[in-house]
Each structure stands twice: as C-alpha cells, then as structure tokens.
Motif scaffolding. Structure first.
Motif: not given
Length: 871
Positions: A11-14, A669, A673
């Motif tokens: 769940n890391r926003y990239n 972000a 998540r």
RNA sequence: GCCCGGAUGGUGAAAUCGGCAGACACAGCGGACUUAAAAUCCGCAGACCUUAAACGGUCGUGGGGGUUCAAGUCCCCCUCCGGGCACCA
C-alpha cells in the motif's frame, strides 16, 4: 461475517509506477474516450477546451485549463452522457517561421515535432481526449483546404473582398494585423512593439455585416461571463444616431469637387456629419473635420498653411494612437475658411479641421455643439467659438445649469425653433424624421467594429485560394482577381522555401508557387501570395472535430448539428475579443451557408484564471516558470492536476506553490494506503454481489461509527454532484473529499476492529474512488481495479447521494445574546422553534448570562441559530 | 474619465439564501515513533488583554458611515490592486 484478509503490505503510493502503467493501457485502446454514435440514445455533451499553439512545451496554464475540462468530461461520462472531448493543434503561425530562421528547421517539421512532444506531455497528464477520432492540426492540408473552401464561399457571397486601406503593421512580425490584434497600440504578440499604419491592398472578411447580430446575440448567451460579453459589446461599439448633410460653401479660391465627397457617399457639395444628439443641432456653432477628411485633403492642395497644419495634426494623432494616449492629446484646430449651412435653421457655420476628430469613425466630420458636448466645449473655449444653450434640464425649470450640459433623459429643447419645448429623446426621433423627409439626413447606426483584415505577409499559414489573371479576359481586367474553383483545392503550401528576415510575403519568392494559369481563360496568372490570419483556423476548428476525417467536406452537417452548440467551452479570457468574436462570426456565416443550424458556437463559456508564481504571470523573462514535466516527475500527474484544481476556484488566478503539490501528494498517498488496505474487503463483497450494486446502505448502517461514516460519505457525494452542475468550485470539492478521507482515517481502528460492517467499508471506498475519478484518474483506476471493479472506471455510474443517510440526527445551534455568541447547544435535527428556544434557555452558560436581564425578543431560525435580545 | 473584477490569519483559501468568520490545505510550533534523521501519526495554531495555567474578556473580513435582532455577505461614500474601454461624436 468471515474475516477477510486485508492488504497491509502493498500500500505504498507510487505514482511513478502506477501512472505510466495505466497510461500505456489507455493508449492501447483508441476507442476509450471516443464519442458514441448519435443513435446511442444518451444525451450529448460537447466538452471543449481551447486548442493550444504547439510551442513544444506545455505550460501550467494548459495544465489548469485541461484539468478543468478533463474533470468535467469524466464526470459527464459517469453521469451517462455521450461526451465529445476532442483536442487538436493551432499549428500555423509565426513562431514556426522564427524557429526556422534560428535553427534552420522547416516550419512544418518543427511544428509536427512539437505536436508529438506536447501530445506526450498531455498523455502523461492522463487527459481524456479522443485522439484517434478528433485530433487535427490546422497546418495540414486536410484541414486548411477547408479554410480555403469556406473562403471561396465567402467570396461568392460577398463576405470576402479586397480593398486598399490603412492597416496595422507590426514591424517585428513583418506582417499586417487585424484591429483585434492591436492591444494598446502594440502588437498582441510583441507587447512592446508599436504598430505602424500602412496603406496596403488586403483581403477583408465582412464581419460588420453581422455587427447587429453579434451584438444582440450577446444577450442570448447567459452562459457566458458578463465580462466577456461586455468586452465584446464595447468592441462592436454600436451607436445609434443621425447623419445630417450640411451644404458647403467653399473657401476663397476653392471648389468643392466631386471627388472630395466620396468618403461616405455624401451628396456633392455637402458635408455629412454623424451625431448621436441631433436634438442639439440648433446649438451647432461650427463643423469640425478630421485632418484626413477628403475635403480637407483637397482644400489643402491649394493652401500651404492649411496643408502644414493638417500634416501636424495627422502627426499628433499618429503619435497619440501609438502611445495609447489618444483621448488626452491637446485639442488643436484651424479654420479652413469654408462654411456650411445648418439645414435646420439656415445658419452659416465655419468649417474647421481639428485633431480630435477621427477619420475612421462615423463620417470623419462632426457638428460641434459646445453647449452640450464636453470636447466641443473645450475646443470652443480655446478658439473663442460661440457657445449656445439649446437644451435645459426640465426639472430645474428656469434655473440655469452650467454648460456644457450633457444630460438628455430629463432634458428639454430651448431656442430650437419649432422643436422648442420638446423632450430631448423625442426630439431626436422627430428631428431625424424631419431630416429624412426633407432629404438632408437619416437615422444611422455606426459601429466601432471594422471588417476583419485577414491577409498576412507570411509563409506559415493557409494560402488564399485566389489568382490574378495577368492579361485579363472577359469580365476581368488585366491583373484582375479570379477565384479558384473548388476542384483546385487545396492550394498547397510549397515545402521548399527559404525563410528570410526581409519583409514581404515569402511565398512571392517561390516562382513555382506564384506562376500558374487562370482557371477561367487558361492564360498566365499569378497566385495570391499572402496567407490567412491564423485566427481563421481557430474560428471553426470545433466543427471539424465532429467529423475530423471527412475528406469530402469540412464536416457532415448532421454530425455538427447533433453536437452543436458546444455545451461547455473552457479557455483563457485573453481571447475575449479575438478568437471568441471571430468564431461567433464564422458560425453565423456557416449557418447562412446552410452548413449548420446553430447561431452561436457555445452555450456556455468558462474563462479560467491565470497561473501565477511569486505574484506574477509565469514568463521566461521573469524566470518564474514552473514546468509541468518537473511537477509530474516529482509528484505525479494526479497530484499536479489535482493541485491545479485545489489551490483556487477555477475562475480566479492561481498562485503556484510547490509545497501545495507536495501536500496533495501526501493526501493521495493516504487515500491510496487506506483504500488499498481495505480493497480485499470490497473485492470479496463485490464477488458475492453478482453485479448488483454492492452494499446497499440501509443494510450497512448498523453501528454509530458506520452511520457517521456513511453520513459524511453521502454529504460529500451531494456536495460534489451539485458543484459539478455549475459552480465548479473544485477546490471545495476536493476539500470535501479530504474531510471524508480524514474521517475514514479516524475510523480506521473501528474498521479494523469490526465496529464498522464490511458492507459499509465497501460502500465508502467504492464511492470514494468513483468520486476521485475525475480528479485523480490514474490512482482511481488503480484502486478501482484493486477493489475488483469491472469495466472502465470512467463509465461507471456516478454515485447517488442518499438524503436519508446524509441527514444529521443532531445539530449544533449557536445561541447569541444581542448578536454575540454565548454558547452552542445540541438539539435534534428536526427540532421546532419552541424546542430550540427551550434548549437555548436551558443551557447553563446562557442562563448565567441572562441573570438580571430581561429577554425582550427571541429570534429562532430553525436549524440555524437563536438570538436572544436582552435588556 | 467610464465599465467590470478583487481586497478575509504567516500563505492559498472557505463561508452557495443576511445567521458560529477562517472549513480544507500550505508553512510553523509541540509531541509520539526512531540510536538519529526522513517518512508517518497525534496535537496546537486570527490578534490583543487578563492569568502561574486555565477560565474569561475585547477586537477582527481594505477604510468610513448606514439598514438589521444579526452584515465578509445588503445600501451609501472612499482607498488600493487587477482587467477592459476611452476625444467613438
């Protein structure tokens, strides 16, 4: 309910990973944003943003403009509309020639390369254009041949003509400019370059034929900003008045010749003046002519002193015009020695020449009424001309009001022969009719708007499809103009050309282009070597979008009639009296040619504010330019475009602050998540729902925490849905989504603990993602997929707000004492006035303040507030 | 000169119908986590007065007047900023 494994890891926003992935998927499907056939049965929505000039670099102004349009287009798709969302390139124009000079690259090559570059940038931003179906570049023959086609139709219908006249010349552009392209005496592209006046043969489009309709039509465009309509009204400048002919007795040794009276086809031996105040004609004490009036020119031939004065005045006007100071120049004048007879009373008036009279407005001649016109008053005082009172305010009776007196609504004529005693406004009418009956005048309307000069002495534009027959033939003099037949189109721009800095049309130096044959007699002919103003291209491009691949016609009328008018047009206000007036004109012409049915191109117009940085418009010279590419690579396209919508309401100027973009990125972000974490819960329910709408809210609302969450959710849906329907305050829409997300974040522990049902969780995230779709399409698409959503996100139905779920059960009511806040009390939402009043009086703090006072009046606004007026 | 906008905390802004001014953010400050930092999370935050702290109070939406129980919002006058038009007869 079975425990569903949540997604705690991935769940890391990239955005750097998500965005290119989705972009590739979208690009692979050219029909993704295509409009549907007319038979789809859906209501249509034509969403249009102004097409850019392909400079090669997208700037923040574009990003803002297109983010607004994109959000709207996606929203309308989700609302079930058949949306046309096109894009193209305003690809002709001088920068390509300048670049050619500088880099030795052909304009065509340079332009096409820039288009590719900018298209890449636009795709990175995730704009929902139907590239495959609509993309046009105005510099390609497939497009510009239809400029030529329409031009020929205009020639046929006497809407395009050639004449010699004074025109605006920009020395930097080395070409002619239209009046609309001269801003404060300077070139619209070179703000510090003064425009010169040159006498040239030019092609003009008869926009003045539509002056009345262009003006009156503004009243029928309530969807356009008042500001733009006002600017157009000013520009058209309609003025109702009267022409009056004064018989002339020439000065000693002069003759009034025939040729002197050609200007406004006035009768021989007469001077025709234009006035809006014919009711004041008994107060005329002189006639004033513009220094360039033909009669003055003629008299000056035999009068060296007059000649000199006239030249001086022309010079003064020129300087004043160039410095934008016309209006403040000191009034000068000189008597010509000639006289004119006032046809209303037979008085003989001296004829003067004055530098405050403009040759190109009205008839270039006025009757000077110093008693009732400030300018004439100033002039008469300076030169000792008589000043007569012929109008007085009726309300003040015999009381004298200082001259000049310019009122007319309450005014009455005095010392005006048989009209004495008439009200000004009625007298205007009657006197005009009188003049008409006696053949020395008539009612007239004068416009500030002039015909549109479209010839440009440049290469990179649409060739004008006309030739000059060298020998001439029946009906055409040698060197006469001949229109090419439709079959000769397109007249192609030659590719091989040397661009130099010298003036004159570059095409004139290409013999292969110039030398041709006359389509009528077959004899030698030379082509017109001027090209069309690039505003021609943009005057009708939005019609072409409806049928962009048509090679037999500019477009199919049925298609245009289905899509037009444009439902929403979005762009900068800088085109208020350029593109936006030309394209209204063009629409009327095409309507009269039978190509379309609509009289106006766009139902609604939205002009977005500028993007500024450090308080100033972004510009290279100020070094405050923020590059969209840089923002996108740092924060992602979603964050960049969302910031452009969040930082200010779209109609206001927007100060670009990079910290703000970072803030949006953090917000995204957080959304990512949370949503990603609970996506498996949603997916699981979705699977069991068999395509039904998941999580009917009523079933889900079983705990107070869940109910609170659903309440905020539905309030948010209601707010955003309403805002999209007109107000467009996307900044507050995004703020509302932030409030929702903050609340979800607060409820995270409760969701983890099972205090909020899976159904509620699913509904909240499902609808949150739908609401994010217009603003952050990449992330929304990604999360949609993670939640197991099927089909294209941007075609999913927009969530409906459930008023029942949105309702607050308890509300806070401020209690004021004498208008000042005393405390806030909680009451049930539906409480009636008595209940609210009782609750207010029962409050401890309020009660404490009321000790020793008498409540003399109580105002209760249900659901709003209580005010206790005490003594 | 005329016509349109606009002026709200340190910043961008919100308050849609005359009803709690400052929502939501940014920057800032304090705390948690960390060996530390970053990231993240929690909290504070218009100004001033009072107070050990709190409670409390006063002022506050460019300025001045007015209408109203109540004004950022309505009315009148003015200042400043931005834009458009301007001897247009």
């Amino acid at each position: 309910m079975p425990e569903i494994e949540k997604n705690e890891n991935q769940n890391r926003y990239n955005p750097a990973e998500i965005e290119p992935r989705w972009q590739a998927r979208w690009d692979a499907d050219p029909s993704l944003y295509a409009a549907e056939p007319h038979s789809s049965g859906k209501p249509k929505f034509y969403c249009l943003e102004m097409l850019p000039y392909p400079s090669g670099q997208l700037h923040m102004g574009h990003v803002r403009n297109y983010s607004i349009g994109d959000a709207l287009a996606r929203f309308m798709w989700m609302r079930g509309y058949n949306v046309l969302h096109p894009m193209g390139w305003d690809a002709f124009g001088l920068p390509a020639e300048n670049a050619a000079l500088k880099n030795n690259t052909p304009p065509r090559e340079w332009t096409l390369k820039n288009i590719e570059q900018m298209k890449v940038q636009m795709r990175r931003i995730g704009l929902s254009y139907d590239w495959a179906g609509t993309e046009i570049a105005t510099c390609l023959p497939e497009y510009y041949r239809w400029n030529q086609w329409i031009f020929l139709k205009m020639v046929e219908n006497d809407l395009a003509y050639r004449k010699s006249s004074k025109v605006n010349w920009c020395p930097k552009c080395a070409t002619v400019l239209a009046n609309e392209q001269v801003i404060g005496g300077c070139c619209w592209r070179h703000e510090d370059t003064l425009v010169e006046q040159r006498e040239l043969e030019q092609w003009f489009l008869r926009i003045t034929k539509y002056a009345d309709e262009l003006l009156d039509g503004l009243d029928k465009l309530p969807g356009w900003p008042e500001k733009v309509r006002t600017m157009q009204r000013n520009w058209i400048g309609r003025s109702e008045g009267t022409h009056v002919d004064f018989a002339v007795s020439e000065p000693e040794g002069q003759r009034v010749s025939e040729s002197a009276s050609q200007r406004v086809s006035e009768p021989e031996g007469k001077i025709r003046v234009f006035t809006t105040r014919v009711d004041t004609i008994f107060g005329a004490t002189s006639i004033q002519l513009a220094p360039e009036h033909p009669l003055v020119k003629q008299w000056a031939l035999n009068d060296a002193a007059l000649q000199q004065s006239v030249e001086e005045m022309i010079g003064q006007q020129k300087v004043a015009r160039e410095t934008g100071d016309i209006g403040n120049i000191e009034k000068h004048g000189v008597s010509t020695g000639g006289h004119a007879v006032n046809p209303f009373n037979g008085e003989t008036l001296p004829i003067w020449v004055a530098n405050y009279i403009l040759a190109d407005y009205g008839t270039g001649a006025i009757m000077s009424v110093p008693g009732h016109d400030e300018r004439d008053f100033e002039f008469a005082q300076k030169y000792g001309l008589p000043i007569k009172r012929v109008v007085a305010p009726s309300v003040s009776g015999t009381e004298e009001i200082a001259l000049p007196y310019t009122g007319k609504e309450e005014a009455v004529l005095v010392d005006s022969g048989e009209w004495t005693g008439e009200a000004s406004l009625e007298a205007q009418d009657k006197m005009a009719r009188f003049a008409e009956e006696h053949g020395f005048g008539q009612k007239t309307t004068t416009f500030r708007l002039k015909d549109w000069g479209v010839s440009r002495q440049r290469y990179w534009g649409t060739p004008i499809p006309m030739v000059y027959c060298i020998n001439g033939h029946e009906g055409v003099k040698p060197q006469g103009v001949v229109a090419l037949p439709e079959s000769a189109l397109p007249v192609l721009l030659p590719e091989k050309i040397e661009i130099t800095q010298e003036g004159g049309s570059p095409l004139a130096k290409v013999p292969e282009f110039v030398n041709t044959t006359c389509p009528v007699c077959g004899g030698p002919a030379r082509r017109e070597t001027d090209t069309m103003d690039t505003f021609v291209d943009s005057s009708w491009y939005f019609y072409r979008y409806t049928d962009a691949r048509n090679s037999n016609a500019p477009f199919d009328s049925d298609k245009a009639n289905y899509w037009f008018p444009i439902d929403q047009y979005i762009g900068g206000v800088e085109h208020a009296i350029l593109h936006l007036i030309y394209s209204r004109f063009w629409t009327k012409v095409m309507r009269d040619l039978g190509l379309i049915k609509n009289a106006e191109p766009a139902e609604r117009l939205f002009t977005q504010g500028m993007v500024i940085k450090d308080g100033a418009k972004m510009s290279k010279s100020k070094g405050n330019v923020v590059s969209p590419d840089e923002m996108i690579s740092r924060y992602g396209a979603d964050a960049t475009r969302m910031y452009a919508l969040f930082a200010a309401p779209p109609d206001r100027d927007l100060e670009w602050q990079e910290e703000g973009v970072a803030g949006i990125s953090r917000f995204l972000a957080r959304v990512y998540r949370l949503t990603s974490k609970f996506a498996p819960v949603v997916r699981e329910l979705e699977k069991n729902a068999h395509g039904d709408e998941i999580a009917p809210s009523a079933f889900a609302a079983q705990t107070p925490a869940g109910a609170a969450l659903l309440r905020t959710l539905h309030q948010t849906i209601a707010k955003i849905t309403e805002d999209f329907s007109g107000r467009w305050h996307f900044n507050t829409c995004i703020a509302a989504i932030m409030i929702l997300v903050n609340e979800i974040s607060t409820a995270e522990a409760a969701m983890d603990a099972g205090d909020i049902s899976a159904g509620t969780i699913a509904e909240v995230f499902h609808k949150l993602v739908l609401m994010l779709a217009p603003f952050a399409p990449f992330m929304a698409a990604e999360l949609w997929e993670q939640m197991g959503g099927e089909g294209v996100l941007f075609r999913q139905p927009w969530p409906e707000a459930d008023a029942e779920l949105a309702r607050e059960s308890e509300i806070e009511i401020p209690v004021q004492i004498n208008g000042k806040l005393a405390n806030v009390v909680k009451v049930a939402a539906e409480s009636d006035e008595e209940t609210i009043k009782a609750a207010a009086l029962a409050d401890e703090k309020v009660a404490a303040r009321l000790v020793g006072k008498t409540v003399v009046k109580t105002i209760v606004v249900k659901g709003r507030m209580v005010n206790l007026v005490v003594k």
